[in-house]
Each structure stands twice: as structure tokens, then as C-alpha cells.
Design an enzyme around this catalytic site. Structure first.
Site, PDB file in Angstrom:
ATOM      1  N   ASP A  34      39.726  -2.869  66.052  1.00  0.00           N
ATOM      2  CA  ASP A  34      38.620  -3.552  65.400  1.00  0.00           C
ATOM      3  C   ASP A  34      38.353  -2.840  64.069  1.00  0.00           C
ATOM      4  O   ASP A  34      39.041  -1.877  63.722  1.00  0.00           O
ATOM      5  CB  ASP A  34      37.375  -3.606  66.294  1.00  0.00           C
ATOM      6  CG  ASP A  34      36.841  -2.227  66.675  1.00  0.00           C
ATOM      7  OD1 ASP A  34      37.142  -1.230  65.978  1.00  0.00           O
ATOM      8  OD2 ASP A  34      36.121  -2.139  67.691  1.00  0.00           O
ATOM      9  N   SER A  35      37.361  -3.302  63.336  1.00  0.00           N
ATOM     10  CA  SER A  35      37.123  -2.738  62.007  1.00  0.00           C
ATOM     11  C   SER A  35      36.781  -1.253  62.063  1.00  0.00           C
ATOM     12  O   SER A  35      37.184  -0.488  61.187  1.00  0.00           O
ATOM     13  CB  SER A  35      36.026  -3.516  61.282  1.00  0.00           C
ATOM     14  OG  SER A  35      34.828  -3.500  62.031  1.00  0.00           O
TER      15      SER A  35
END
Length: 80
Positions: A34-35
Site C-alpha cells: 500500500d502507499s
């Protein structure tokens, strides 16, 4: 070469075998990053290489190849 460093950092962060990581490994699609995972990885790269990567560049770093190519340009090194 930056590939070995990136592969090692990814293997450590995602707790996977480094031999499964290729230049075409996609951080999101293949590793489920994920980010926050991507930001953590970039921070590790910055620390290891003593470089600074601007936030606007991070969104373009989707694969191991993207990261290695970016670092090669940033540091003036060439891929083997």
C-alpha cells in the site's frame, strides 16, 4: 548495482525470499504494497544511499525496474 540493494530491502520489508524479486516485480500488484509500504521502502532507500527522493517522484515508482532506473539516473550510475 541498485537492483541488489532494492531486492534486499524489499525482501526484508515484505519478509519474502529475495530470489522471487525480479526487475518486473510490481510493488502493488505482486507484493500487495500500500502507499505506506512504498513510502517506507523509499525511506529505506534514501537512508541506505544517502539520497533524497521527492514525493512527486514516488508515485512513478511502481516496479523494481522503475526504482532502479530512477536511482541510476539520480546517482549517475548505469544498470549492468
Amino acid at each position: 548495482m541498485h537492483f541488489d540493494l532494492i531486492r534486499s530491502l524489499i525482501a526484508d520489508q515484505f519478509m519474502i525470499d529475495a530470489d522471487t524479486i525480479t526487475m518486473d516485480t510490481n510493488l502493488v500488484d505482486d507484493l500487495g504494497a500500500d502507499s505506506l509500504d512504498v513510502v517506507d521502502l523509499i525511506m529505506s532507500v534514501e537512508e541506505e544511499l544517502n539520497v533524497s527522493i521527492q514525493d512527486e517522484n514516488i508515485s512513478n515508482l511502481r516496479t523494481v525496474r522503475d526504482i532502479v532506473s530512477f536511482l541510476d539516473k539520480l546517482t549517475g550510475e548505469q544498470e549492468d
